[in-house]
Design a protein around this motif. Structure first.
Motif, PDB file in Angstrom:
ATOM      1  N   VAL A 164     -14.336  13.187  -1.836  1.00 20.41           N
ATOM      2  CA  VAL A 164     -15.055  12.818  -0.622  1.00 20.41           C
ATOM      3  C   VAL A 164     -14.613  13.716   0.528  1.00 20.41           C
ATOM      4  CG1 VAL A 164     -15.459  10.974   1.048  1.00 20.41           C
ATOM      5  CG2 VAL A 164     -15.264  10.423  -1.385  1.00 20.41           C
ATOM      6  N   LYS A 165     -15.567  14.280   1.255  1.00 20.24           N
ATOM      7  CA  LYS A 165     -15.221  15.108   2.399  1.00 20.24           C
ATOM      8  C   LYS A 165     -14.880  14.228   3.584  1.00 20.24           C
ATOM      9  CE  LYS A 165     -16.820  18.814   5.421  1.00 20.24           C
ATOM     10  NZ  LYS A 165     -17.907  19.780   5.737  1.00 20.24           N
ATOM     11  N   GLY A 166     -13.711  14.482   4.173  1.00 16.17           N
ATOM     12  CA  GLY A 166     -13.302  13.703   5.336  1.00 16.17           C
ATOM     13  C   GLY A 166     -11.928  13.103   5.163  1.00 16.17           C
ATOM     14  N   PHE A 167     -11.754  11.912   5.738  1.00 18.36           N
ATOM     15  CA  PHE A 167     -10.465  11.240   5.749  1.00 18.36           C
ATOM     16  C   PHE A 167     -10.478  10.025   4.810  1.00 18.36           C
ATOM     17  CE2 PHE A 167     -11.148  13.237   9.912  1.00 18.36           C
ATOM     18  CZ  PHE A 167     -10.069  14.117   9.919  1.00 18.36           C
ATOM     19  N   VAL A 168      -9.316   9.429   4.612  1.00 16.56           N
ATOM     20  CA  VAL A 168      -9.219   8.296   3.682  1.00 16.56           C
ATOM     21  C   VAL A 168     -10.144   7.151   4.094  1.00 16.56           C
ATOM     22  CG1 VAL A 168      -6.874   8.843   2.907  1.00 16.56           C
ATOM     23  CG2 VAL A 168      -7.199   7.384   4.927  1.00 16.56           C
ATOM     24  N   THR A 169     -10.371   6.989   5.387  1.00 13.13           N
ATOM     25  CA  THR A 169     -11.252   5.910   5.854  1.00 13.13           C
ATOM     26  C   THR A 169     -12.709   6.151   5.474  1.00 13.13           C
ATOM     27  OG1 THR A 169     -11.251   7.031   8.008  1.00 13.13           O
ATOM     28  CG2 THR A 169      -9.784   5.138   7.744  1.00 13.13           C
ATOM     29  N   ASP A 170     -13.041   7.388   5.106  1.00 13.57           N
ATOM     30  CA  ASP A 170     -14.412   7.682   4.681  1.00 13.57           C
ATOM     31  C   ASP A 170     -14.670   7.267   3.235  1.00 13.57           C
ATOM     32  OD1 ASP A 170     -15.345   8.966   7.092  1.00 13.57           O
ATOM     33  OD2 ASP A 170     -14.025  10.635   6.585  1.00 13.57           O
ATOM     34  N   ALA A 171     -13.625   6.831   2.532  1.00 17.21           N
ATOM     35  CA  ALA A 171     -13.773   6.464   1.119  1.00 17.21           C
ATOM     36  C   ALA A 171     -13.429   5.000   0.859  1.00 17.21           C
ATOM     37  CB  ALA A 171     -12.887   7.365   0.252  1.00 17.21           C
ATOM     38  N   TYR A 178      -6.350  -6.635  -0.271  1.00 19.66           N
ATOM     39  CA  TYR A 178      -5.149  -6.375   0.521  1.00 19.66           C
ATOM     40  C   TYR A 178      -4.964  -4.869   0.537  1.00 19.66           C
ATOM     41  CZ  TYR A 178      -0.401  -7.621   2.264  1.00 19.66           C
ATOM     42  OH  TYR A 178       0.729  -7.824   3.026  1.00 19.66           O
ATOM     43  N   VAL A 179      -4.364  -4.329   1.581  1.00 18.32           N
ATOM     44  CA  VAL A 179      -4.187  -2.879   1.655  1.00 18.32           C
ATOM     45  C   VAL A 179      -2.712  -2.519   1.825  1.00 18.32           C
ATOM     46  CG1 VAL A 179      -4.679  -2.837   4.150  1.00 18.32           C
ATOM     47  CG2 VAL A 179      -4.890  -0.744   2.799  1.00 18.32           C
ATOM     48  N   TYR A 180      -2.257  -1.574   1.022  1.00 14.42           N
ATOM     49  CA  TYR A 180      -0.923  -0.988   1.135  1.00 14.42           C
ATOM     50  C   TYR A 180      -1.110   0.486   1.473  1.00 14.42           C
ATOM     51  CZ  TYR A 180       0.604  -5.003  -1.760  1.00 14.42           C
ATOM     52  OH  TYR A 180       0.848  -6.251  -2.282  1.00 14.42           O
ATOM     53  N   SER A 181      -0.302   1.004   2.405  1.00 13.32           N
ATOM     54  CA  SER A 181      -0.507   2.400   2.771  1.00 13.32           C
ATOM     55  C   SER A 181       0.774   3.060   3.234  1.00 13.32           C
ATOM     56  CB  SER A 181      -1.559   2.505   3.889  1.00 13.32           C
ATOM     57  OG  SER A 181      -1.877   3.853   4.154  1.00 13.32           O
ATOM     58  N   CYS A 182       0.804   4.385   3.057  1.00 11.74           N
ATOM     59  CA  CYS A 182       1.879   5.215   3.579  1.00 11.74           C
ATOM     60  C   CYS A 182       1.279   6.563   3.958  1.00 11.74           C
ATOM     61  CB  CYS A 182       2.991   5.397   2.547  1.00 11.74           C
ATOM     62  SG  CYS A 182       4.403   6.366   3.166  1.00 11.74           S
ATOM     63  N   GLY A 183       1.642   7.056   5.130  1.00  8.91           N
ATOM     64  CA  GLY A 183       1.124   8.335   5.574  1.00  8.91           C
ATOM     65  C   GLY A 183       1.409   8.539   7.042  1.00  8.91           C
ATOM     66  N   PRO A 184       0.863   9.598   7.625  1.00 10.71           N
ATOM     67  CA  PRO A 184       1.102   9.882   9.044  1.00 10.71           C
ATOM     68  C   PRO A 184       0.494   8.808   9.936  1.00 10.71           C
ATOM     69  CG  PRO A 184      -0.592  11.324   8.152  1.00 10.71           C
ATOM     70  CD  PRO A 184      -0.001  10.611   6.991  1.00 10.71           C
ATOM     71  N   MET A 185       1.071   8.636  11.120  1.00 10.50           N
ATOM     72  CA  MET A 185       0.641   7.563  12.014  1.00 10.50           C
ATOM     73  C   MET A 185      -0.839   7.623  12.394  1.00 10.50           C
ATOM     74  SD  MET A 185       1.535   4.758  13.322  1.00 10.50           S
ATOM     75  CE  MET A 185       3.338   4.706  13.299  1.00 10.50           C
ATOM     76  N   PRO A 186      -1.432   8.806  12.657  1.00  4.42           N
ATOM     77  CA  PRO A 186      -2.876   8.814  12.953  1.00  4.42           C
ATOM     78  C   PRO A 186      -3.714   8.222  11.823  1.00  4.42           C
ATOM     79  CG  PRO A 186      -1.897  10.883  13.632  1.00  4.42           C
ATOM     80  CD  PRO A 186      -0.838  10.148  12.861  1.00  4.42           C
ATOM     81  N   MET A 187      -3.320   8.485  10.571  1.00  9.74           N
ATOM     82  CA  MET A 187      -4.029   7.910   9.437  1.00  9.74           C
ATOM     83  C   MET A 187      -3.872   6.392   9.408  1.00  9.74           C
ATOM     84  SD  MET A 187      -3.391   8.312   5.340  1.00  9.74           S
ATOM     85  CE  MET A 187      -2.413   6.789   5.282  1.00  9.74           C
ATOM     86  N   LEU A 188      -2.651   5.916   9.654  1.00  7.12           N
ATOM     87  CA  LEU A 188      -2.406   4.481   9.623  1.00  7.12           C
ATOM     88  C   LEU A 188      -3.165   3.763  10.742  1.00  7.12           C
ATOM     89  CD1 LEU A 188       1.423   4.367   8.822  1.00  7.12           C
ATOM     90  CD2 LEU A 188      -0.502   4.138   7.235  1.00  7.12           C
ATOM     91  N   ARG A 189      -3.231   4.382  11.918  1.00  8.30           N
ATOM     92  CA  ARG A 189      -3.996   3.782  13.027  1.00  8.30           C
ATOM     93  C   ARG A 189      -5.468   3.634  12.647  1.00  8.30           C
ATOM     94  NH1 ARG A 189      -0.975   7.357  16.669  1.00  8.30           N
ATOM     95  NH2 ARG A 189       0.555   6.142  17.827  1.00  8.30           N
ATOM     96  N   ALA A 190      -6.023   4.704  12.072  1.00 11.69           N
ATOM     97  CA  ALA A 190      -7.433   4.669  11.680  1.00 11.69           C
ATOM     98  C   ALA A 190      -7.676   3.639  10.585  1.00 11.69           C
ATOM     99  CB  ALA A 190      -7.874   6.056  11.215  1.00 11.69           C
ATOM    100  N   LEU A 191      -6.754   3.547   9.645  1.00 15.47           N
ATOM    101  CA  LEU A 191      -6.891   2.585   8.561  1.00 15.47           C
ATOM    102  C   LEU A 191      -6.771   1.157   9.081  1.00 15.47           C
ATOM    103  CD1 LEU A 191      -7.211   2.091   5.532  1.00 15.47           C
ATOM    104  CD2 LEU A 191      -4.736   2.359   5.286  1.00 15.47           C
ATOM    105  N   TYR A 192      -5.889   0.943  10.038  1.00 17.17           N
ATOM    106  CA  TYR A 192      -5.746  -0.383  10.640  1.00 17.17           C
ATOM    107  C   TYR A 192      -7.072  -0.839  11.251  1.00 17.17           C
ATOM    108  CZ  TYR A 192      -4.352  -4.034  13.908  1.00 17.17           C
ATOM    109  OH  TYR A 192      -4.263  -5.212  14.604  1.00 17.17           O
ATOM    110  N   GLU A 242       2.834  -2.013  16.785  1.00 12.42           N
ATOM    111  CA  GLU A 242       2.225  -1.828  18.098  1.00 12.42           C
ATOM    112  C   GLU A 242       1.279  -0.645  18.044  1.00 12.42           C
ATOM    113  OE1 GLU A 242       2.252  -3.654  20.647  1.00 12.42           O
ATOM    114  OE2 GLU A 242       4.130  -4.756  20.849  1.00 12.42           O
ATOM    115  N   TRP A 243       0.005  -0.888  17.807  1.00 13.71           N
ATOM    116  CA  TRP A 243      -0.936   0.192  17.575  1.00 13.71           C
ATOM    117  C   TRP A 243      -1.421   0.878  18.835  1.00 13.71           C
ATOM    118  CZ3 TRP A 243      -0.814   2.028  13.009  1.00 13.71           C
ATOM    119  CH2 TRP A 243      -0.467   1.190  11.947  1.00 13.71           C
ATOM    120  N   GLN A 244      -1.149   0.311  20.022  1.00 15.87           N
ATOM    121  CA  GLN A 244      -1.631   0.927  21.246  1.00 15.87           C
ATOM    122  C   GLN A 244      -0.755   2.098  21.676  1.00 15.87           C
ATOM    123  OE1 GLN A 244      -0.313  -2.048  20.978  1.00 15.87           O
ATOM    124  NE2 GLN A 244       0.937  -2.657  22.725  1.00 15.87           N
TER     125      GLN A 244
END
Length: 245
Positions: A164-171, A178-192, A242-244
């Motif tokens: 899939v072209k794009g980011f993990v949130t595009d798939a 339930y969701v488990y995740s590990c990765g850079p903070m921008p990815m985690l913010r988007a996934l949240y 604290e996502w803000q």
């Protein structure tokens, strides 16, 4: 936590910068997926924290990326050499919260700590979907290994060279428990944001000093106050972060 000497029995490159190292030794301190080790390297004052990809009764598998002098020195080590490690560090993933159809999302070097979790969930009869996110095709690793243990695997690449072209949130699948995740903070913010209404646990990537909570160097602010990533994490309930900021 336990300190010991571990022998390298396998050390191979997975990509240009990512290596897989299997070590033999005492694994009794490992209690859950998502924990990490701290490696002492000759000539370096601080130990290097590396997440655990997998473990069994006799071996620990580490996957790491060369990003500086310490990991470069680690990449030069040969099979048969030994490492002084602190093992069984941190609070990992709670596999008991998964529900029937858990989603595991890893970005880059955030992929490895999800492998042992996937293996345990599949052994428990869960229907596991894994999303692996990379920038381009030559950075992809461990997609086949996840498939071999029975996970449904989706790969995303920013440039669209594979999957899939794009980011993990595009798939993201339409349904997951339930969701488990590990990765850079921008990815985690988007996934949240994309997984609102779903329970989940995120493992944070943070610079560490001691690795066991003494130096306070990896402290972050959560909705429950200051917490140490190395001791209270690296895995946290996603709603506590604290996502803000």
């Amino acid at each position: 936590m336990k300190q010991g000497i571990y022998t390298i029995i396998e050390h191979t490159p997975l990509t240009k910068d990512v290596y897989r190292m299997v070590l033999s030794g005492d694994t009794s301190a490992m209690t859950m997926p998502g924990q990490f080790v701290e490696i002492s390297l000759p000539g370096f004052f601080l130990r290097r924290p590396i997440s655990v990809c997998d473990y069994d009764e006799k071996t620990i598998t580490l996957i790491y990326k060369v990003v500086g002098q310490g990991t470069d020195a680690l990449s030069q080590m040969k099979e048969g050499e030994s490492l002084d490690m602190l093992v069984g560090l941190g609070h990992g993933f709670d596999a008991g919260k998964s529900g029937d159809a858990p989603l595991l999302v890893g970005g880059g070097v955030g992929v490895p700590p999800l492998f042992n979790l996937a293996r345990k969930l599949i052994a428990a009869g869960r229907d596991v979907t894994v999303i692996l996110g990379f920038n381009k095709a030559d950075e992809i690793f461990y997609a086949r290994e996840f498939e071999e243990i029975g996970a449904r695997v989706l790969v995303t690449t920013v440039d669209g060279s594979v999957g899939v072209k794009g980011f993990v949130t595009d798939a993201l699948p339409e349904h997951f428990s339930y969701v488990y995740s590990c990765g850079p903070m921008p990815m985690l913010r988007a996934l949240y944001k994309a997984a609102q209404g779903k329970g989940g646990e995120f493992s944070l990537e943070e610079r560490m000093g001691c690795g066991f909570g003494a130096c306070m160097g990896c402290s972050i602010m959560t909705k429950e106050g200051s917490r140490r990533v190395c001791k209270d994490g690296p895995v946290f309930d996603k709603e506590v972060l604290e996502w803000q900021i």
